[in-house]
Design an enzyme around this catalytic site. Sequence first.
Site, PDB file in Angstrom:
ATOM      1  N   ASP A 101       4.522  -7.381   0.224  1.00 22.00           N
ATOM      2  CA  ASP A 101       4.022  -6.014   0.311  1.00 22.00           C
ATOM      3  C   ASP A 101       4.085  -5.506   1.746  1.00 22.00           C
ATOM      4  O   ASP A 101       3.217  -5.814   2.567  1.00 22.00           O
ATOM      5  CB  ASP A 101       2.587  -5.951  -0.212  1.00 22.00           C
ATOM      6  CG  ASP A 101       2.069  -4.524  -0.321  1.00 22.00           C
ATOM      7  OD1 ASP A 101       2.847  -3.582  -0.066  1.00 22.00           O
ATOM      8  OD2 ASP A 101       0.881  -4.348  -0.671  1.00 22.00           O
ATOM      9  N   ASP A 315       7.970   0.954   1.386  1.00 20.13           N
ATOM     10  CA  ASP A 315       6.935   0.085   0.826  1.00 20.13           C
ATOM     11  C   ASP A 315       7.507  -0.815  -0.261  1.00 20.13           C
ATOM     12  O   ASP A 315       7.858  -0.345  -1.350  1.00 20.13           O
ATOM     13  CB  ASP A 315       5.810   0.956   0.258  1.00 20.13           C
ATOM     14  CG  ASP A 315       4.644   0.148  -0.294  1.00 20.13           C
ATOM     15  OD1 ASP A 315       4.612  -1.077  -0.071  1.00 20.13           O
ATOM     16  OD2 ASP A 315       3.776   0.739  -0.936  1.00 20.13           O
TER      17      ASP A 315
END
Length: 467
Positions: A101, A315
Amino acid sequence: MAAASASHPLLLLCLRVLCFILLQVHPFAAAARTRTTTTATGSVNRKAASLILPLKTQQVAAGTLPRAGRPPNKLYFHHNISLTVPLTVGSPPQNVSMVLDTGSELSWLRCDALTGAAPGAPSFRPLASSSYAAIPCASATCRDRTRDLASPAFCNPANKLCGVSLSYADGSAADGDLASDIFRVGQSPPLRALFSCVGSPVSSSGEDAVTAGILGMNRGSLSFVSQMGARRFSYCISDRDSTGVLLLGGDSAALPFPVPLNYTPLIQISLPLPYFDRVAYSVQLEGIRVGSTLLPIPKSVLVPDHTGAGQTMVDSGSQFTFLLGPVYTVLKNEFLRQTRGALSQLGEPEFAFQGAFDTCFRVPRARPSPASAGSLPAVVLMFRGGAAVPVSGDRLLYQAPGEVRGGGADAVWCLTFGNSDLVPMEAYVIGHHHQQNVWVEYDLERSRVGFAPVRCDLASQRLGALH
């Protein structure tokens, strides 16, 4: 790099050795001449001084997605695909799979010794690790090292340990105790890293049912990449299967295959603003093209405003891409105009896949993917400096699981660009679905992100990553 306690000289030495190794950059030899050592969790290219790890797309079963009982203050969209990377934690090492992440900072692991852990779910066993150390709330680590976190640390009254509360844009949350233990990535030297030991994460995506936690990789001081001291990492996500590769350290220019990277600079705002994430990989979106049509989007809509709202983040922890309402509407209208006659609109104004994707179509289930004919216009995201991410073919549309119409004859497919205003979220987010077959490099040393078109399954094979 994370600071080491003066009372642990051996630990300090290990961290310095790790940093030295990760910062060295040597050319890759040809694949046949490159000596690679393989471990249970990945491989180390000795000449490139890089850590090569398999990066997999992890499917979350539809049955694990929560449909009711969400806390009232949580958001209502989720995703059902995550990127996962294997590593080991603890002494003796325990194998764990964690979600990669780049949109979050402090890593967390589900710890099965804490109350509320889901039975049978992947987890870390802190009581089985001799190197596990919980952080007291009165410690300097709790007071000083957590300053970058969005929510301040607190003292857990039940155990007097340093408590941390982590929340994510998709409405998931993870509350736990700050701790440290030994992380091992491939054959790198052991790294003692801080993370959150979580008892019962609240997930809107269900990914906590198939992974042990989240590996935070943003620019914050407590992210895993910061604690490693790595100044560069990159990855490639395949669109053909779950095969992908993560490269920690090293230089993409030294890979044994061409990677024609185009870079865009990271955007920095020094002042604290309520809606601007200063440790995200924030870039400047400068325009969007649908087919040959450049969308009429004012530049002012694409830059952060005085509150910080409107930043663009790369992201890996988000599945799809989100655009602020005004930009999304322009894209939606142009895509519908160019696909009129090729796609049949769903015609249900109240339907929004995952709560944010409302440009949807009815496609006969007997037909292949509507993108397979090659008749859909590509959408190109253009960034400052000339970098671009083209979205075409199967990456444009996604079949909504379990959604059928016409007595089961038709499936529902939705455009993979979501409306941030429906989430709501005050940012543009470039998700990992639109990073498939793109080599993405995060160059922290030069404050930039690079993109290059690459067949990721072939790149993974050439680098010798395990799958």
